[in-house]
Scaffold this motif. Structure first.
Motif, PDB file in Angstrom:
ATOM      1  N   GLU A   1     -31.198 -55.143  30.088  1.00 22.50           N
ATOM      2  CA  GLU A   1     -30.773 -55.409  28.717  1.00 22.50           C
ATOM      3  C   GLU A   1     -29.461 -54.713  28.374  1.00 22.50           C
ATOM      4  N   LYS A   2     -29.306 -53.467  28.834  1.00 26.28           N
ATOM      5  CA  LYS A   2     -28.105 -52.713  28.474  1.00 26.28           C
ATOM      6  C   LYS A   2     -27.862 -51.613  29.500  1.00 26.28           C
ATOM      7  N   VAL A   3     -26.590 -51.398  29.811  1.00 21.24           N
ATOM      8  CA  VAL A   3     -26.176 -50.309  30.696  1.00 21.24           C
ATOM      9  C   VAL A   3     -25.353 -49.326  29.864  1.00 21.24           C
ATOM     10  N   THR A   4     -25.666 -48.046  29.983  1.00 18.40           N
ATOM     11  CA  THR A   4     -24.883 -47.003  29.326  1.00 18.40           C
ATOM     12  C   THR A   4     -24.521 -45.972  30.389  1.00 18.40           C
ATOM     13  N   VAL A   5     -23.251 -45.635  30.466  1.00 17.80           N
ATOM     14  CA  VAL A   5     -22.781 -44.669  31.452  1.00 17.80           C
ATOM     15  C   VAL A   5     -22.127 -43.511  30.704  1.00 17.80           C
ATOM     16  N   ALA A   6     -22.624 -42.296  30.923  1.00 25.79           N
ATOM     17  CA  ALA A   6     -22.049 -41.090  30.323  1.00 25.79           C
ATOM     18  C   ALA A   6     -21.418 -40.271  31.441  1.00 25.79           C
TER      19      ALA A   6
ATOM     20  N   GLU B   1     -24.032 -40.156  34.454  1.00 27.53           N
ATOM     21  CA  GLU B   1     -25.424 -40.484  34.155  1.00 27.53           C
ATOM     22  C   GLU B   1     -25.479 -41.940  33.722  1.00 27.53           C
ATOM     23  N   ILE B   2     -26.375 -42.696  34.342  1.00 34.27           N
ATOM     24  CA  ILE B   2     -26.484 -44.122  34.054  1.00 34.27           C
ATOM     25  C   ILE B   2     -27.856 -44.391  33.442  1.00 34.27           C
ATOM     26  N   ARG B   3     -27.858 -45.013  32.269  1.00 34.19           N
ATOM     27  CA  ARG B   3     -29.117 -45.418  31.650  1.00 34.19           C
ATOM     28  C   ARG B   3     -29.225 -46.932  31.759  1.00 34.19           C
ATOM     29  N   LEU B   4     -30.324 -47.386  32.296  1.00 31.04           N
ATOM     30  CA  LEU B   4     -30.582 -48.808  32.480  1.00 31.04           C
ATOM     31  C   LEU B   4     -31.729 -49.209  31.570  1.00 31.04           C
ATOM     32  N   ASP B   5     -31.424 -49.906  30.480  1.00 33.71           N
ATOM     33  CA  ASP B   5     -32.455 -50.362  29.558  1.00 33.71           C
ATOM     34  C   ASP B   5     -32.914 -51.754  29.975  1.00 33.71           C
ATOM     35  N   GLY B   6     -34.200 -51.959  29.933  1.00 28.47           N
ATOM     36  CA  GLY B   6     -34.776 -53.252  30.268  1.00 28.47           C
ATOM     37  C   GLY B   6     -36.059 -53.058  31.055  1.00 28.47           C
ATOM     38  N   ASP B   7     -36.786 -54.125  31.228  1.00 31.24           N
ATOM     39  CA  ASP B   7     -38.075 -54.094  31.919  1.00 31.24           C
ATOM     40  C   ASP B   7     -37.856 -54.186  33.437  1.00 31.24           C
ATOM     41  N   LEU B   8     -37.280 -53.128  33.997  1.00 34.05           N
ATOM     42  CA  LEU B   8     -36.971 -53.077  35.432  1.00 34.05           C
ATOM     43  C   LEU B   8     -38.026 -52.236  36.139  1.00 34.05           C
ATOM     44  N   ASP B   9     -38.366 -52.624  37.366  1.00 31.10           N
ATOM     45  CA  ASP B   9     -39.290 -51.795  38.130  1.00 31.10           C
ATOM     46  C   ASP B   9     -38.507 -50.716  38.886  1.00 31.10           C
ATOM     47  N   ASP B  10     -39.227 -49.805  39.507  1.00 29.81           N
ATOM     48  CA  ASP B  10     -38.578 -48.684  40.200  1.00 29.81           C
ATOM     49  C   ASP B  10     -37.641 -49.148  41.300  1.00 29.81           C
TER      50      ASP B  10
END
Length: 154
Positions: free
Chosen positions: A76-81, A108-117
């Motif tokens: 759904e969304k990628v955020t990179v700090a 640091e990468i945040r991956l929002d969404g219904d992703l599996d490991d």
């Protein structure tokens, strides 16, 4: 059209008159500013390291997004700090140099969404392959020349 092709990939940076260090950056049809933070500069824009981090972060996000879309994954969304710092080489376990200071970028990468490991693991691998990351970690050769001035002072 030929001039547009010749200018593709060309970034031109020049002083913009905003304080001692303000810069105008032109990348194709896009314009932005850069500056040093106060009190050295006027803080009218991001500093050069912030722009470098922005390049890495945006490339990382775009690369991850493209891969997830190609796979049809529910990202759904990628955020990179990101953060840049100079650290003592002896404090950096993965650094080759054992002395002096080295540059370290943390991401640091945040991956929002219904992703599996497994999908998250694979997207992290893909992030390591973004073109800007590869450029920064491969070593860069910068070739510099001085060109004569233009206009009345020439």
């Amino acid at each position: 059209m030929e001039q547009q092709q010749a200018d593709r990939g060309l970034v031109v940076v020049s002083e913009n008159g905003n304080g001692r260090y303000g810069q105008q950056v032109r990348a194709g049809r896009h314009e932005l500013v850069a500056d040093e933070p106060a009190p050295i500069g006027a803080d009218s824009g991001p500093n050069p390291y912030d722009l470098l981090l922005a390049a890495l972060g945006s490339c990382t996000s775009m690369t991850v997004r493209m891969y997830a879309e190609r796979k049809g994954w529910p990202l759904e969304k990628v955020t990179v700090a990101l953060r840049h710092e100079r650290v003592h080489a002896k404090d950096c376990a993965e650094c080759e140099s054992g002395h002096g200071l080295v540059d370290r970028i943390t991401r640091e990468i945040r991956l929002d969404g219904d992703l599996d490991d497994e999908q998250r693991r694979r997207l992290l691998e893909i992030a390591e392959k973004c073109p800007v990351h590869r450029t920064l970690t491969a070593g860069v050769v910068v070739s510099t020349t001085v060109v004569p001035p233009q206009g009345p002072q020439a």
